[in-house]
Scaffold this active site. Structure first.
Site, PDB file in Angstrom:
ATOM      1  N   LYS A  48      -5.087  -3.497   2.060  1.00 29.02           N
ATOM      2  CA  LYS A  48      -4.967  -2.843   0.751  1.00 29.02           C
ATOM      3  C   LYS A  48      -3.848  -3.476  -0.076  1.00 29.02           C
ATOM      4  O   LYS A  48      -4.031  -3.788  -1.262  1.00 29.02           O
ATOM      5  CB  LYS A  48      -4.713  -1.344   0.929  1.00 29.02           C
ATOM      6  CG  LYS A  48      -4.708  -0.565  -0.386  1.00 29.02           C
ATOM      7  CD  LYS A  48      -4.628   0.930  -0.131  1.00 29.02           C
ATOM      8  CE  LYS A  48      -3.253   1.332   0.366  1.00 29.02           C
ATOM      9  NZ  LYS A  48      -3.094   2.802   0.472  1.00 29.02           N
TER      10      LYS A  48
ATOM     11  N   ASP B 168      -7.773   2.781  -2.110  1.00 30.52           N
ATOM     12  CA  ASP B 168      -6.799   3.775  -1.655  1.00 30.52           C
ATOM     13  C   ASP B 168      -7.490   5.138  -1.585  1.00 30.52           C
ATOM     14  O   ASP B 168      -8.718   5.240  -1.714  1.00 30.52           O
ATOM     15  CB  ASP B 168      -5.588   3.800  -2.596  1.00 30.52           C
ATOM     16  CG  ASP B 168      -5.927   4.369  -3.968  1.00 30.52           C
ATOM     17  OD1 ASP B 168      -7.129   4.543  -4.271  1.00 30.52           O
ATOM     18  OD2 ASP B 168      -4.987   4.659  -4.734  1.00 30.52           O
TER      19      ASP B 168
END
Length: 214
Positions: free
Chosen positions: A120, A138
């Site tokens: 991420k 997310d």
């Protein structure tokens, strides 16, 4: 969500915010990397408060290493998990100095090799700093793409791969920012603000949340 609905969905988000960007504050690729690393399980607001004090004194890997562990912790102790993040950040700075001439690498493999940097975080840096068509899924984006039917997936990685396939190329570079901001401020976790949502006509969520009584 039907494939035909995806283009108008993103066209609407683009019309409302033609040049989206992250809410993390930074002035260099290194500062962005630090901010994203610190933002795990923390709000952008809390990270920005800390980095406004940190970056004026340590805006390069060498300067951050010079702070030492206790020195760095003093600047970021208001952020969740700050002790672990401080250790990872200093270890990352050491690698940047020793292996990358103090520069943030531009490949996913090199980024993910840095302590505290996962997929991420790498995606955010690749997208925001280097303009690559990546999407960091997310909690906001994961919730929203499942709720809307845009890219249903059991894991963030599955959702990410579906998004990369479904989003039209002309929207792909900015899609990450549009989705995270929409999930943060409109498509809320407990009660999405459907009556305020510009993309509700293309969303599969049903029944839509009605407007509160006047």
């Amino acid at each position: 969500m039907k494939s035909a609905d995806i283009a108008p969905f993103f066209a609407t988000l683009k019309a409302a915010n033609p040049q989206p960007t992250t809410e993390l504050e930074y002035t260099s690729v290194f500062e962005l990397l630090v901010a994203v690393l610190l933002s795990a399980q923390a709000t952008d607001v809390s990270v920005n408060k800390a980095t406004r004090r940190l970056f004026p004194v340590a805006n390069t890997p060498a300067k951050m290493l010079a702070l030492g562990l206790e020195g760095l912790e003093a600047y970021i102790k208001t952020i969740g998990l700050y002790r672990t993040k401080a250790k990872n950040l200093l270890a990352t700075c050491q690698i940047l100095v020793e292996q990358h001439n103090g520069q943030v690498p531009r490949t996913r493999e090199a980024l993910e090799a840095l302590p505290g940097v996962g997929r991420k975080t790498a995606n955010v840096v690749l997208n925001s700093a280097f303009g690559e068509a990546t999407i960091a899924v997310d909690t906001h984006i994961f919730r929203m793409v499942n709720r809307t039917g845009l890219a249903p997936g059991k894991t963030p990685l599955e959702a990410e791969r579906k998004l990369l396939k479904r989003i039209p190329p002309e929207y792909l570079v900015d899609a990450h920012h549009w989705l995270i901001l929409h999930g943060r401020y409109v498509c809320l976790a407990r009660k999405p603000l459907c009556w305020q949502c510009a993309v509700a006509p293309w969303c599969d969520y049903n029944p839509k949340t009605p407007a509160p009584p006047a």
